[in-house]
Scaffold this motif. Structure first.
Motif, PDB file in Angstrom:
ATOM      1  N   MET A   1       0.840  -1.180   0.000  1.00  0.00           N
ATOM      2  CA  MET A   1       0.000   0.000   0.000  1.00  0.00           C
ATOM      3  C   MET A   1       0.882   1.240   0.000  1.00  0.00           C
ATOM      4  O   MET A   1       1.871   1.299   0.695  1.00  0.00           O
ATOM      5  N   GLY A   2       0.479   2.213  -0.750  1.00  0.00           N
ATOM      6  CA  GLY A   2       1.205   3.467  -0.737  1.00  0.00           C
ATOM      7  C   GLY A   2       0.962   4.208   0.567  1.00  0.00           C
ATOM      8  O   GLY A   2       0.011   3.932   1.301  1.00  0.00           O
ATOM      9  N   ASN A   3       1.838   5.132   0.856  1.00  0.00           N
ATOM     10  CA  ASN A   3       1.749   5.893   2.099  1.00  0.00           C
ATOM     11  C   ASN A   3       0.398   6.594   2.237  1.00  0.00           C
ATOM     12  O   ASN A   3      -0.188   6.632   3.309  1.00  0.00           O
ATOM     13  N   SER A   4      -0.115   7.165   1.135  1.00  0.00           N
ATOM     14  CA  SER A   4      -1.392   7.871   1.202  1.00  0.00           C
ATOM     15  C   SER A   4      -2.542   6.912   1.510  1.00  0.00           C
ATOM     16  O   SER A   4      -3.502   7.287   2.183  1.00  0.00           O
ATOM     17  N   TRP A   6      -2.302   4.185   3.405  1.00  0.00           N
ATOM     18  CA  TRP A   6      -2.208   3.914   4.845  1.00  0.00           C
ATOM     19  C   TRP A   6      -2.755   5.085   5.650  1.00  0.00           C
ATOM     20  O   TRP A   6      -3.394   4.901   6.682  1.00  0.00           O
ATOM     21  N   ASN A   7      -2.494   6.303   5.180  1.00  0.00           N
ATOM     22  CA  ASN A   7      -3.025   7.472   5.868  1.00  0.00           C
ATOM     23  C   ASN A   7      -4.554   7.476   5.833  1.00  0.00           C
ATOM     24  O   ASN A   7      -5.200   7.820   6.814  1.00  0.00           O
ATOM     25  N   LEU A   8      -5.148   7.080   4.713  1.00  0.00           N
ATOM     26  CA  LEU A   8      -6.598   6.973   4.616  1.00  0.00           C
ATOM     27  C   LEU A   8      -7.118   5.855   5.524  1.00  0.00           C
ATOM     28  O   LEU A   8      -8.096   6.026   6.252  1.00  0.00           O
ATOM     29  N   THR A  49      -1.584   2.745  15.363  1.00  0.00           N
ATOM     30  CA  THR A  49      -2.183   3.782  16.201  1.00  0.00           C
ATOM     31  C   THR A  49      -1.898   3.572  17.682  1.00  0.00           C
ATOM     32  O   THR A  49      -2.652   4.019  18.535  1.00  0.00           O
ATOM     33  N   ALA A  50      -0.815   2.880  17.980  1.00  0.00           N
ATOM     34  CA  ALA A  50      -0.304   2.703  19.350  1.00  0.00           C
ATOM     35  C   ALA A  50      -1.201   1.856  20.245  1.00  0.00           C
ATOM     36  O   ALA A  50      -1.273   2.080  21.449  1.00  0.00           O
ATOM     37  N   ASN A  51      -1.854   0.854  19.688  1.00  0.00           N
ATOM     38  CA  ASN A  51      -2.712  -0.016  20.510  1.00  0.00           C
ATOM     39  C   ASN A  51      -1.911  -0.785  21.552  1.00  0.00           C
ATOM     40  O   ASN A  51      -2.353  -0.908  22.702  1.00  0.00           O
ATOM     41  N   LEU A  52      -0.751  -1.306  21.176  1.00  0.00           N
ATOM     42  CA  LEU A  52       0.072  -2.044  22.138  1.00  0.00           C
ATOM     43  C   LEU A  52       0.559  -1.114  23.246  1.00  0.00           C
ATOM     44  O   LEU A  52       0.471  -1.450  24.429  1.00  0.00           O
ATOM     45  N   GLU A  53       1.050   0.032  22.858  1.00  0.00           N
ATOM     46  CA  GLU A  53       1.540   0.985  23.846  1.00  0.00           C
ATOM     47  C   GLU A  53       0.434   1.369  24.832  1.00  0.00           C
ATOM     48  O   GLU A  53       0.656   1.435  26.034  1.00  0.00           O
ATOM     49  N   ASP A  69       6.146   4.289  12.177  1.00  0.00           N
ATOM     50  CA  ASP A  69       5.165   3.802  11.218  1.00  0.00           C
ATOM     51  C   ASP A  69       5.307   4.632   9.957  1.00  0.00           C
ATOM     52  O   ASP A  69       5.683   5.807  10.030  1.00  0.00           O
ATOM     53  N   GLN A  70       5.018   4.048   8.805  1.00  0.00           N
ATOM     54  CA  GLN A  70       5.142   4.799   7.560  1.00  0.00           C
ATOM     55  C   GLN A  70       3.995   5.785   7.367  1.00  0.00           C
ATOM     56  O   GLN A  70       4.080   6.688   6.564  1.00  0.00           O
ATOM     57  N   SER A  71       2.929   5.637   8.153  1.00  0.00           N
ATOM     58  CA  SER A  71       1.780   6.521   8.033  1.00  0.00           C
ATOM     59  C   SER A  71       1.827   7.621   9.088  1.00  0.00           C
ATOM     60  O   SER A  71       1.721   7.345  10.287  1.00  0.00           O
ATOM     61  N   GLU A  72       1.951   8.851   8.633  1.00  0.00           N
ATOM     62  CA  GLU A  72       1.945   9.976   9.565  1.00  0.00           C
ATOM     63  C   GLU A  72       0.607  10.083  10.291  1.00  0.00           C
ATOM     64  O   GLU A  72       0.553  10.469  11.452  1.00  0.00           O
ATOM     65  N   GLU A  73      -0.468   9.730   9.611  1.00  0.00           N
ATOM     66  CA  GLU A  73      -1.803   9.788  10.220  1.00  0.00           C
ATOM     67  C   GLU A  73      -1.930   8.765  11.354  1.00  0.00           C
ATOM     68  O   GLU A  73      -2.503   9.059  12.399  1.00  0.00           O
ATOM     69  N   MET A  74      -1.398   7.563  11.160  1.00  0.00           N
ATOM     70  CA  MET A  74      -1.417   6.551  12.224  1.00  0.00           C
ATOM     71  C   MET A  74      -0.641   7.062  13.434  1.00  0.00           C
ATOM     72  O   MET A  74      -1.093   6.923  14.572  1.00  0.00           O
ATOM     73  N   LEU A  75       0.527   7.648  13.198  1.00  0.00           N
ATOM     74  CA  LEU A  75       1.328   8.192  14.292  1.00  0.00           C
ATOM     75  C   LEU A  75       0.585   9.311  15.017  1.00  0.00           C
ATOM     76  O   LEU A  75       0.596   9.383  16.244  1.00  0.00           O
ATOM     77  N   SER A  76      -0.080  10.153  14.259  1.00  0.00           N
ATOM     78  CA  SER A  76      -0.832  11.258  14.856  1.00  0.00           C
ATOM     79  C   SER A  76      -1.966  10.732  15.746  1.00  0.00           C
ATOM     80  O   SER A  76      -2.168  11.217  16.863  1.00  0.00           O
TER      81      SER A  76
END
Length: 84
Positions: A1-4, A6-8, A49-53, A69-76
């Protein structure tokens, strides 16, 4: 999957993966393996999205999480979820 893509997907990630019992079982198994009293750094590659953390945060911790993570949105989403 492209980065965009993953962000979606990040917008729907938790509502999707948290419904799979195998995902919950995986988080529980990893959580059991982590000794929160040991002082160490933990690198979570593909942290999503940090579920383990979040699941381990309730324990007393002497360690530092580093999530990538390669997705900035997931990190956010993960940062928001953890209050970071």
């Amino acid at each position: 999957m492209g980065n965009s893509l993953w962000n979606l997907y990040a917008r729907f990630y938790d509502s999707t993966v948290l419904n799979f019992s195998a995902y919950g079982e995986l988080l529980a198994r990893i959580e059991k393996e982590i000794n929160p009293l040991e002082k160490k750094k933990i690198l979570n590659i593909g942290c999503g999205t940090a579920n383990l953390e979040k699941s381990v945060r309730g324990q007393e911790q002497n360690f530092t999480w580093i999530g990538i993570d390669q997705s900035e949105e997931m990190l956010s989403i993960g940062q928001h979820k953890l209050g970071d």
